[in-house]
Design an enzyme around this catalytic site. Structure first.
Site, mmCIF file in Angstrom:
data_model
loop_
_atom_site.group_PDB
_atom_site.id
_atom_site.type_symbol
_atom_site.label_atom_id
_atom_site.label_comp_id
_atom_site.label_asym_id
_atom_site.label_seq_id
_atom_site.Cartn_x
_atom_site.Cartn_y
_atom_site.Cartn_z
ATOM 1 C CG ASP A 204 -0.174 0.206 2.541
ATOM 2 O OD1 ASP A 204 1.069 0.308 2.523
ATOM 3 O OD2 ASP A 204 -0.846 0.269 3.584
ATOM 4 C CG ASP A 206 1.500 3.178 4.713
ATOM 5 O OD1 ASP A 206 0.409 2.738 5.101
ATOM 6 O OD2 ASP A 206 2.425 2.447 4.292
ATOM 7 C CG ASP A 312 -3.289 2.530 5.254
ATOM 8 O OD1 ASP A 312 -4.460 2.254 4.919
ATOM 9 O OD2 ASP A 312 -2.489 1.680 5.678
HETATM 10 N N1 CTP Z 1 0.503 1.017 11.404
HETATM 11 C C1 CTP Z 1 -0.162 1.431 12.523
HETATM 12 N N2 CTP Z 1 -1.483 1.127 12.693
HETATM 13 C C2 CTP Z 1 -2.143 0.409 11.767
HETATM 14 C C3 CTP Z 1 -1.482 -0.029 10.620
HETATM 15 C C4 CTP Z 1 -0.123 0.296 10.461
HETATM 16 O O1 CTP Z 1 0.428 2.103 13.349
HETATM 17 N N3 CTP Z 1 -3.423 0.112 11.957
HETATM 18 C C5 CTP Z 1 1.920 1.358 11.240
HETATM 19 C C6 CTP Z 1 2.771 0.144 11.488
HETATM 20 O O2 CTP Z 1 3.563 0.363 12.609
HETATM 21 C C7 CTP Z 1 3.612 0.034 10.262
HETATM 22 C C8 CTP Z 1 3.311 1.255 9.410
HETATM 23 O O3 CTP Z 1 2.136 1.831 9.950
HETATM 24 O O4 CTP Z 1 4.956 0.039 10.608
HETATM 25 C C9 CTP Z 1 3.105 0.889 7.983
HETATM 26 O O5 CTP Z 1 2.251 -0.239 7.916
HETATM 27 P P1 CTP Z 1 2.030 -1.093 6.615
HETATM 28 O O6 CTP Z 1 1.567 -0.235 5.526
HETATM 29 O O7 CTP Z 1 1.153 -2.242 6.976
HETATM 30 O O8 CTP Z 1 3.462 -1.733 6.340
HETATM 31 P P2 CTP Z 1 4.708 -1.201 5.519
HETATM 32 O O9 CTP Z 1 5.851 -1.268 6.436
HETATM 33 O O10 CTP Z 1 4.410 0.118 4.892
HETATM 34 O O11 CTP Z 1 4.924 -2.307 4.433
HETATM 35 P P3 CTP Z 1 4.095 -2.528 3.069
HETATM 36 O O12 CTP Z 1 5.055 -2.249 1.977
HETATM 37 O O13 CTP Z 1 3.675 -3.948 3.113
HETATM 38 O O14 CTP Z 1 2.930 -1.596 3.060
HETATM 39 MN MN MN Z 2 2.642 0.423 3.799
HETATM 40 MN MN MN Z 3 -0.432 0.837 5.550
#
Ligand code: CTP
Ligand code: MN
Ligand code: MN
Ligand code: MN
Length: 388
Positions: A204, A206, A312
């Site tokens: 995703d 963020d 997100d």
């Molecule tokens: N996070 C959070 N609360 C959530 C979801 C995520 O605080 N409900 C934080 C987590 O600590 C995470 C960060 O947001 O480290 C990013 O989460 P995520 O997008 O799931 O992972 P990524 O590290 O960005 O990896 P990816 O490439 O899979 O998105």
């Molecule tokens: Mn992410």
């Molecule tokens: Mn995320």
């Protein structure tokens, strides 16, 4: 006298937040195997075992060289007996029988496929598995009642399981920037998550949004969402309002897994860059309907001129920005160990909103990530080395 360590790694520390973990490392064969066991433990709702395997994998990512023999691991922390047996087998035979069995198992394969549906967590996937579901398409055909997130998850399953590139993340960033400036001039957006850590792809995108003037950011998210929806840029969104109150959500409670910021879990409709006519003659100028007939098993030739991308969005008051940035940059294990370090080693409570010192009975008010590390008695680790 110094204890005699393996020649390779004299001093790897036990908490991920004490170590530098780059994206590229030297032990992918071992960490991939341990990740399978961690996932499988998670699918069996054994959180403790899952974290233990993740910790073992994370410490191997911080090693400066490839592991060739068990002696190379002398003095390396976080390796339990089970992880060591798996590592040993892989070093000797090239594979682990246990890992191969998990990969072949019906439960692992089904749980993996079902939890890959946006909106489906381990609990739901496990219930569906016990009811006989195996594939995402089974969830469509079984007559199960699906919530809006799960419907979107199935409808856009293929796109959402295709990695998001950095170029796509940057395109989304431009759209978010435009939306945010339109509804609140002067607001600032920051790319967080894996892309801030330097990952070339992600599941995703963020973003963290704030405004230099405290309070100006309140109620921003619904306006951003309206702006995006009016332009047909959102395929799905779920917006939560900010519910954080320092007085009630502060140190008395154990650190929450979920923070309480104003936030939006969404799926963007991202236009694909126009292909040049020489490469894809039929793709140019072809109007694509927004609704797709069959959500699953769409062939590449049916690919429309857009891609569904998970995004997100999080809004933070500027007074909490440093905590939010640190909390949303990850990795998840790095975050977990930051909080564990704070609690176990410093008698402090760290969340994505605040840092409370239980010894002094007061909140500390750092203004940057660097200040937070310093208050925690940790060496500053830049985002690119938080890939634990
Ligand atoms: N996070 C959070 N609360 C959530 C979801 C995520 O605080 N409900 C934080 C987590 O600590 C995470 C960060 O947001 O480290 C990013 O989460 P995520 O997008 O799931 O992972 P990524 O590290 O960005 O990896 P990816 O490439 O899979 O998105
Ligand atoms: Mn992410
Ligand atoms: Mn995320
Ligand atoms: Mn993720």
């Amino acid at each position: 006298t110094e204890p005699s360590h393996g020649a390779m790694v004299p001093t790897l520390k036990g908490y991920a937040c004490q170590r530098r973990t780059p994206l590229q490392h030297h032990n992918a064969l071992l960490t991939d195997a341990l990740l399978v066991l961690a996932e499988n433990a998670e699918f069996c709702e054994d959180e403790g075992r899952s974290v233990a395997f993740r910790r073992a994998g994370a410490v191997l990512k911080a090693l400066p060289q490839a592991v060739h023999k068990m002696e190379d691991l002398q003095g390396v922390p976080c390796l339990g007996g089970h992880s060591q047996r798996v590592i040993k087998e892989i070093l000797e035979d090239g594979t682990s029988r246990e890992v191969e069995m998990v990969l072949q198992s019906e439960q692992y394969q089904a749980m993996k496929a079902l939890t890959n549906i946006f909106g489906v967590g381990v609990k739901t996937a496990d219930r569906w598995f016990r009811e006989g579901l195996r594939l995402p398409s089974d969830a469509l055909n079984s007559g199960h009642k699906l919530n809006h997130a799960q419907q979107a998850g199935l409808q856009y399953y293929d796109d959402l399981n295709t990695p998001v590139t950095k170029a796509e993340a940057d395109s989304i960033g431009q759209i978010v920037e435009e939306a945010v400036q339109a509804v609140l001039p002067g607001a600032e957006i920051t790319l967080t998550g894996g892309f801030r850590r330097g990952k070339p792809t992600g599941h995703d995108v963020d973003f963290l949004i704030t405004h230099p003037e405290e309070g100006k950011e309140e109620g921003l998210m619904p306006k951003v969402v309206s702006w995006l929806e009016a332009r047909g840029l959102l395929l799905y969104q779920k917006t939560n309002i900010n519910s954080y109150l320092e007085a009630t959500d502060g140190p008395a409670r154990p650190p929450h897994n979920m923070d309480r910021f104003e936030r939006c879990f969404s799926i963007f409709r991202l236009e694909r860059p126009r292909a040049s006519p020489e490469q894809h003659p039929q793709a140019v100028g072809e109007e694509q309907p927004q609704e797709r007939g069959s959500p699953l098993g769409r062939r590449a030739s049916e690919s429309p001129g857009w891609k569904a991308v998970r995004v997100d969005l999080v809004v933070s008051p500027v007074s909490q920005f440093a905590f939010a940035l640190l909390g949303w940059t990850g990795s998840q294990l790095f975050e977990r160990d930051l909080r564990r370090w704070a609690g176990q080693e410093k008698r402090m409570s760290l969340s994505s909103h605040a840092l409370y010192d239980s010894t002094q009975n007061r909140y500390l008010r750092p203004c940057s990530e660097a200040e937070i590390f310093a208050l925690l008695g940790l060496e500053f680790i830049p985002p690119s080395e938080r890939n634990a």
